[in-house]
Design an enzyme around this catalytic site. Structure first.
Site, PDB file in Angstrom:
ATOM      1  N   ARG A 137       9.525 -18.040 -31.352  1.00  0.00           N
ATOM      2  CA  ARG A 137       9.231 -19.287 -32.059  1.00  0.00           C
ATOM      3  C   ARG A 137       8.165 -20.066 -31.293  1.00  0.00           C
ATOM      4  NH1 ARG A 137      13.740 -23.861 -33.676  1.00  0.00           N
ATOM      5  NH2 ARG A 137      12.452 -25.045 -35.123  1.00  0.00           N
ATOM      6  N   GLY A 188      26.364 -35.652 -27.768  1.00  0.00           N
ATOM      7  CA  GLY A 188      26.193 -34.624 -26.748  1.00  0.00           C
ATOM      8  C   GLY A 188      25.766 -33.304 -27.367  1.00  0.00           C
ATOM      9  N   LEU A 228      26.706 -29.985 -28.721  1.00  0.00           N
ATOM     10  CA  LEU A 228      27.957 -29.422 -29.232  1.00  0.00           C
ATOM     11  C   LEU A 228      28.010 -27.904 -29.101  1.00  0.00           C
ATOM     12  CD1 LEU A 228      28.414 -31.608 -32.435  1.00  0.00           C
ATOM     13  CD2 LEU A 228      29.294 -31.993 -30.124  1.00  0.00           C
ATOM     14  N   GLY A 260      18.388 -21.114 -27.810  1.00  0.00           N
ATOM     15  CA  GLY A 260      18.709 -22.536 -27.758  1.00  0.00           C
ATOM     16  C   GLY A 260      17.627 -23.418 -27.159  1.00  0.00           C
ATOM     17  N   GLU A 261      16.362 -22.968 -27.239  1.00  0.00           N
ATOM     18  CA  GLU A 261      15.292 -23.769 -26.629  1.00  0.00           C
ATOM     19  C   GLU A 261      15.168 -25.144 -27.278  1.00  0.00           C
ATOM     20  OE1 GLU A 261      10.465 -23.647 -25.834  1.00  0.00           O
ATOM     21  OE2 GLU A 261      11.574 -21.758 -25.975  1.00  0.00           O
ATOM     22  N   ARG A 262      15.402 -25.232 -28.593  1.00  0.00           N
ATOM     23  CA  ARG A 262      15.273 -26.528 -29.262  1.00  0.00           C
ATOM     24  C   ARG A 262      16.323 -27.510 -28.732  1.00  0.00           C
ATOM     25  NH1 ARG A 262      16.285 -29.167 -34.446  1.00  0.00           N
ATOM     26  NH2 ARG A 262      17.995 -27.721 -34.840  1.00  0.00           N
ATOM     27  N   ARG A 263      17.559 -27.026 -28.513  1.00  0.00           N
ATOM     28  CA  ARG A 263      18.599 -27.884 -27.940  1.00  0.00           C
ATOM     29  C   ARG A 263      18.227 -28.315 -26.524  1.00  0.00           C
ATOM     30  NH1 ARG A 263      23.031 -23.677 -28.894  1.00  0.00           N
ATOM     31  NH2 ARG A 263      21.251 -22.556 -29.775  1.00  0.00           N
ATOM     32  N   GLU A 311      18.572 -14.691 -32.769  1.00  0.00           N
ATOM     33  CA  GLU A 311      19.080 -16.054 -32.916  1.00  0.00           C
ATOM     34  C   GLU A 311      18.219 -16.865 -33.873  1.00  0.00           C
ATOM     35  OE1 GLU A 311      19.778 -20.325 -31.317  1.00  0.00           O
ATOM     36  OE2 GLU A 311      17.930 -19.169 -31.292  1.00  0.00           O
ATOM     37  N   ARG A 325      19.231 -18.247 -37.780  1.00  0.00           N
ATOM     38  CA  ARG A 325      19.117 -19.672 -38.099  1.00  0.00           C
ATOM     39  C   ARG A 325      17.983 -19.944 -39.083  1.00  0.00           C
ATOM     40  NH1 ARG A 325      21.617 -23.227 -34.442  1.00  0.00           N
ATOM     41  NH2 ARG A 325      22.682 -22.165 -32.739  1.00  0.00           N
TER      42      ARG A 325
END
Length: 303
Positions: free
Chosen positions: A53, A72, A74, A92-95, A126, A130
């Protein structure tokens, strides 16, 4: 050899034996080498250079930042421990980005063992699950697996849970020129329309064809028919006339749509004959009683 269950998602890698009690976000306890769930200082995490991405929507990122400030993080991110003492993001780079913007010191993470190939596969899976990738990012992710790890299309399809034809069709988009690839990445041209553009035999006409498809609102089926006509041999004299006729065929028929709307509203056959600056509307009636009702209805509208 990487685990063949990757296509089923990240959860296939996480067994109960890897669960590790979470460390409170404010704890000063150092990060432990054991794999499992824990809170890791954000300063010790770095992004995945092989992340497929490339673009992150600013509005969506801002919304996630606001949510993290309130609730937080989640869902934990997934990382692997690198040789330099830092952790590399697998998923999970966006998180991670939003957590940094929200001012957090730590983030919940699952630490796993993953080599370069597995990390790239998981990152791609991933994002696919999504639906976070645009078609060009997806194609580039498949190409990276093929070029960097010598995988065949069949293997890539198996690993990411896609059909071989889906992977092959995605890879075809990489043969488009840069301008058309940008249209696909930005969402102004769908991947289905882009594959129709690939069928244009004269490569110099492809960009013009792509713009025509977007400007006229063609469906994919209409785009394919349009390309077939473009590929037919044309004489120099008829080329301009032929192209205009093709465009007229795929332009939305405004008057036909009005005609259908009137028929649905009035419950009778309606015909609109439109010429350059004038036209006429013909209404059918069915017997004297129906004619009287039609006249009363029209009179009511006019009055």
């Amino acid at each position: 050899m990487a685990n063949k269950s990757l296509g089923r998602g990240l959860s296939a890698l996480f067994g109960e034996e890897n669960l590790d009690p979470a460390i409170p976000p404010t704890s000063a306890e150092p990060v432990r080498p054991k794999n499992g769930f824990r809170n890791i200082p954000l300063r010790r995490i770095e992004p995945n250079r092989a992340q497929p991405r490339r673009s992150f929507d600013e509005n969506a990122l801002q919304e996630l930042e606001n949510s993290i400030r309130t609730h937080g993080v989640l869902a934990p991110i997934t990382v692997r421990q690198g040789d330099n003492g830092y952790y590399q993001i697998v998923a999970g780079e966006r998180r991670w980005r939003a957590a940094r913007r929200a001012g957090l010191d730590t983030i919940p993470a699952m630490v796993i063992d993953a080599d370069e190939q597995t990390m790239m596969e998981l990152a791609l899976i991933e994002n696919l699950q999504r639906e976070d990738l645009n078609p060009m990012e997806e194609a580039e992710g498949y190409r990276a697996l093929i070029d960097q790890f010598g995988m065949k299309q069949e293997t890539v399809a198996e690993r990411v849970g896609r059909s071989r034809s889906a992977v092959a069709n995605s890879l075809r988009l990489l043969s488009l020129d840069e301008n058309i690839r940008r249209m696909v990445a930005e969402g102004t041209l769908s991947s289905g329309h882009a594959r129709a553009v690939l069928a244009v035999q004269d490569t110099e006409k492809r960009l013009a064809a792509a713009k025509t498809m977007t400007e006229t609102g063609m469906s994919v089926r209409q785009a394919e028919a349009y390309v077939k006509k473009l590929n037919k041999p044309e004489t120099e004299e008829t080329e301009g006339t032929e192209q205009k006729a093709q465009l007229r065929e795929f332009q939305p028929d405004y008057y036909a749509e009005l005609q259908r709307k009137l028929e649905g509203t009035m419950g009778r056959r309606v015909r609109i004959d439109h010429k350059k600056n004038k036209g006429k509307i013909t209404l059918e009636y069915y017997g004297d009683d129906d004619l009287e009702r039609l006249v009363e209805a029209l009179a009511g509208v006019i009055l």
